[in-house]
Design a protein around this motif. Sequence first.
Motif, PDB file in Angstrom:
ATOM      1  N   GLU A  19       0.810  -1.223   0.000  1.00  0.00           N
ATOM      2  CA  GLU A  19       0.000   0.000   0.000  1.00  0.00           C
ATOM      3  C   GLU A  19       0.840   1.269   0.000  1.00  0.00           C
ATOM      4  OE1 GLU A  19      -2.348  -1.065   3.510  1.00  0.00           O
ATOM      5  OE2 GLU A  19      -4.134  -1.029   2.245  1.00  0.00           O
ATOM      6  N   ASN A  20       2.040   1.206   0.581  1.00  0.00           N
ATOM      7  CA  ASN A  20       2.826   2.429   0.785  1.00  0.00           C
ATOM      8  C   ASN A  20       4.181   2.442   0.078  1.00  0.00           C
ATOM      9  OD1 ASN A  20       1.053   3.744   2.965  1.00  0.00           O
ATOM     10  ND2 ASN A  20       1.420   1.715   3.815  1.00  0.00           N
ATOM     11  N   GLY A  21       4.593   1.330  -0.491  1.00  0.00           N
ATOM     12  CA  GLY A  21       5.905   1.262  -1.126  1.00  0.00           C
ATOM     13  C   GLY A  21       5.906   1.798  -2.542  1.00  0.00           C
ATOM     14  N   LYS A  22       7.058   1.729  -3.185  1.00  0.00           N
ATOM     15  CA  LYS A  22       7.191   2.153  -4.571  1.00  0.00           C
ATOM     16  C   LYS A  22       6.698   1.047  -5.497  1.00  0.00           C
ATOM     17  CE  LYS A  22      11.112   5.200  -3.622  1.00  0.00           C
ATOM     18  NZ  LYS A  22      12.535   5.513  -3.899  1.00  0.00           N
ATOM     19  N   ASP A  23       6.434   1.434  -6.727  1.00  0.00           N
ATOM     20  CA  ASP A  23       5.898   0.468  -7.693  1.00  0.00           C
ATOM     21  C   ASP A  23       6.816  -0.733  -7.880  1.00  0.00           C
ATOM     22  OD1 ASP A  23       3.629   1.938  -8.080  1.00  0.00           O
ATOM     23  OD2 ASP A  23       4.284   2.851  -9.962  1.00  0.00           O
ATOM     24  N   ILE A  24       8.117  -0.498  -7.849  1.00  0.00           N
ATOM     25  CA  ILE A  24       9.057  -1.605  -8.031  1.00  0.00           C
ATOM     26  C   ILE A  24       8.951  -2.618  -6.889  1.00  0.00           C
ATOM     27  CG2 ILE A  24      11.011  -0.439  -6.882  1.00  0.00           C
ATOM     28  CD1 ILE A  24      12.807  -1.791  -9.053  1.00  0.00           C
ATOM     29  N   VAL A  25       8.633  -2.106  -5.678  1.00  0.00           N
ATOM     30  CA  VAL A  25       8.440  -2.989  -4.516  1.00  0.00           C
ATOM     31  C   VAL A  25       7.174  -3.813  -4.704  1.00  0.00           C
ATOM     32  CG1 VAL A  25       8.013  -3.067  -2.028  1.00  0.00           C
ATOM     33  CG2 VAL A  25       9.675  -1.441  -2.954  1.00  0.00           C
ATOM     34  N   ASP A  56       5.785  -4.634  -7.508  1.00  0.00           N
ATOM     35  CA  ASP A  56       6.022  -5.614  -8.578  1.00  0.00           C
ATOM     36  C   ASP A  56       6.797  -6.826  -8.064  1.00  0.00           C
ATOM     37  OD1 ASP A  56       4.676  -4.026 -10.368  1.00  0.00           O
ATOM     38  OD2 ASP A  56       6.486  -3.070 -11.164  1.00  0.00           O
ATOM     39  N   ILE A  57       7.754  -6.576  -7.176  1.00  0.00           N
ATOM     40  CA  ILE A  57       8.532  -7.678  -6.590  1.00  0.00           C
ATOM     41  C   ILE A  57       7.631  -8.562  -5.733  1.00  0.00           C
ATOM     42  CG2 ILE A  57      10.338  -8.250  -4.911  1.00  0.00           C
ATOM     43  CD1 ILE A  57      11.832  -5.705  -5.912  1.00  0.00           C
ATOM     44  N   ILE A  58       6.802  -7.921  -4.894  1.00  0.00           N
ATOM     45  CA  ILE A  58       5.879  -8.681  -4.033  1.00  0.00           C
ATOM     46  C   ILE A  58       4.917  -9.490  -4.890  1.00  0.00           C
ATOM     47  CG2 ILE A  58       4.030  -8.534  -2.317  1.00  0.00           C
ATOM     48  CD1 ILE A  58       5.426  -6.004  -1.227  1.00  0.00           C
ATOM     49  N   PHE A  59       4.352  -8.840  -5.905  1.00  0.00           N
ATOM     50  CA  PHE A  59       3.367  -9.519  -6.770  1.00  0.00           C
ATOM     51  C   PHE A  59       3.987 -10.734  -7.457  1.00  0.00           C
ATOM     52  CE2 PHE A  59       0.758 -10.374 -10.430  1.00  0.00           C
ATOM     53  CZ  PHE A  59      -0.535 -10.161  -9.965  1.00  0.00           C
ATOM     54  N   SER A  60       5.190 -10.566  -7.986  1.00  0.00           N
ATOM     55  CA  SER A  60       5.832 -11.679  -8.693  1.00  0.00           C
ATOM     56  C   SER A  60       6.094 -12.857  -7.761  1.00  0.00           C
ATOM     57  CB  SER A  60       7.133 -11.213  -9.347  1.00  0.00           C
ATOM     58  OG  SER A  60       8.080 -10.832  -8.369  1.00  0.00           O
ATOM     59  N   ASN A  61       6.349 -12.548  -6.480  1.00  0.00           N
ATOM     60  CA  ASN A  61       6.576 -13.610  -5.498  1.00  0.00           C
ATOM     61  C   ASN A  61       5.281 -14.276  -5.044  1.00  0.00           C
ATOM     62  OD1 ASN A  61       9.540 -13.971  -4.354  1.00  0.00           O
ATOM     63  ND2 ASN A  61       9.299 -11.836  -4.969  1.00  0.00           N
ATOM     64  N   LEU A  62       4.164 -13.561  -5.228  1.00  0.00           N
ATOM     65  CA  LEU A  62       2.862 -14.123  -4.850  1.00  0.00           C
ATOM     66  C   LEU A  62       2.293 -15.023  -5.948  1.00  0.00           C
ATOM     67  CD1 LEU A  62       1.108 -11.011  -3.228  1.00  0.00           C
ATOM     68  CD2 LEU A  62       1.988 -13.034  -2.052  1.00  0.00           C
ATOM     69  N   GLN A  63       2.720 -14.796  -7.183  1.00  0.00           N
ATOM     70  CA  GLN A  63       2.189 -15.588  -8.294  1.00  0.00           C
ATOM     71  C   GLN A  63       2.429 -17.076  -8.068  1.00  0.00           C
ATOM     72  OE1 GLN A  63       3.559 -12.629 -11.700  1.00  0.00           O
ATOM     73  NE2 GLN A  63       2.220 -14.224 -12.518  1.00  0.00           N
ATOM     74  N   GLY A  64       1.379 -17.828  -8.291  1.00  0.00           N
ATOM     75  CA  GLY A  64       1.431 -19.264  -8.049  1.00  0.00           C
ATOM     76  C   GLY A  64       1.006 -19.640  -6.639  1.00  0.00           C
ATOM     77  N   HIS A  80      -5.801 -11.505   3.692  1.00  0.00           N
ATOM     78  CA  HIS A  80      -5.885 -10.039   3.722  1.00  0.00           C
ATOM     79  C   HIS A  80      -4.922  -9.418   2.720  1.00  0.00           C
ATOM     80  CE1 HIS A  80      -8.548 -10.060   7.147  1.00  0.00           C
ATOM     81  NE2 HIS A  80      -7.711 -10.841   7.812  1.00  0.00           N
ATOM     82  N   LEU A  81      -3.748 -10.025   2.573  1.00  0.00           N
ATOM     83  CA  LEU A  81      -2.777  -9.534   1.602  1.00  0.00           C
ATOM     84  C   LEU A  81      -3.331  -9.658   0.184  1.00  0.00           C
ATOM     85  CD1 LEU A  81       0.024  -8.539   0.742  1.00  0.00           C
ATOM     86  CD2 LEU A  81       0.830 -10.921   0.893  1.00  0.00           C
ATOM     87  N   VAL A  82      -3.987 -10.772  -0.118  1.00  0.00           N
ATOM     88  CA  VAL A  82      -4.565 -10.966  -1.452  1.00  0.00           C
ATOM     89  C   VAL A  82      -5.607  -9.887  -1.739  1.00  0.00           C
ATOM     90  CG1 VAL A  82      -5.831 -12.537  -2.974  1.00  0.00           C
ATOM     91  CG2 VAL A  82      -4.146 -13.463  -1.363  1.00  0.00           C
ATOM     92  N   THR A  83      -6.438  -9.566  -0.745  1.00  0.00           N
ATOM     93  CA  THR A  83      -7.469  -8.533  -0.967  1.00  0.00           C
ATOM     94  C   THR A  83      -6.845  -7.147  -1.124  1.00  0.00           C
ATOM     95  OG1 THR A  83      -7.864  -8.220   1.423  1.00  0.00           O
ATOM     96  CG2 THR A  83      -9.245  -9.834   0.270  1.00  0.00           C
ATOM     97  N   VAL A  84      -5.767  -6.893  -0.419  1.00  0.00           N
ATOM     98  CA  VAL A  84      -5.058  -5.610  -0.571  1.00  0.00           C
ATOM     99  C   VAL A  84      -4.510  -5.484  -1.992  1.00  0.00           C
ATOM    100  CG1 VAL A  84      -2.949  -4.363   0.079  1.00  0.00           C
ATOM    101  CG2 VAL A  84      -4.478  -5.205   1.849  1.00  0.00           C
ATOM    102  N   VAL A  85      -3.936  -6.561  -2.496  1.00  0.00           N
ATOM    103  CA  VAL A  85      -3.406  -6.562  -3.864  1.00  0.00           C
ATOM    104  C   VAL A  85      -4.530  -6.292  -4.866  1.00  0.00           C
ATOM    105  CG1 VAL A  85      -2.312  -7.960  -5.670  1.00  0.00           C
ATOM    106  CG2 VAL A  85      -1.475  -8.086  -3.311  1.00  0.00           C
TER     107      VAL A  85
END
Length: 201
Positions: free
Chosen positions: A11-17, A19-27, A40-45
């Motif tokens: 919610e508060n980081g930079k876009d690159i952060v 993108d890194i989190i999202f790529s690690n969540l995939q799968g 809760h993290l999935v709903t935040v995304v």
Amino acid sequence: MDSSSLQYFYENGKDIVRDIIFSNLQGKFLEYSINKYYNHLVTVVIKYEKKRNFLYKIKIIADELKGFYYLLSKNEYGAYVVEHLLDYIDKQGFEIIYKELTKDNHFATLSKGKNGNHVLQKLIWRLNEDDLEILFKDQLKNDIFNYCIDLYGCRIIQTLLEKCNVNVINQIIIEIKGKNIIDDNNGIHVIQKLLEIYNIN
């Protein structure tokens, strides 16, 4: 890193952060959707990517959950994720969820469940009047009384009454006419909703 920390950075980081989190969540979206903390993290995304209008990321999540929407809707944590998708997903994605939740006997089962009824209420709110009439005919017609006297089913009928057109309301009234639901602890809420609607109109 725990779920709350990841939520904060998303919610508060930079876009690159992000993108890194999202790529690690995939799968892992399915696994995390039924997790007590990570749902809760999935709903935040989902919410944040809708805010950024990155609908392709919401589609990635939806594609991972495809085929599991019924089971997720029965789960305490998964239902919460499906509710958020119903709020934010595009029309095509919504139709996929709709088909999964209304095939076989899924709608009836979910409507009378503690978690599923909340998902179906979200589903109903997203439909237009014509689609609600189709839903009524396909899933509810001739069974309204049983929904009315069920602890969770009565909530589906109340939500339907708030959103549907006069034609459906009249069909609901026909089905419950002459049946004693006013003395039922759940049915009375349907009667109250009917009176409220007619008082407004």
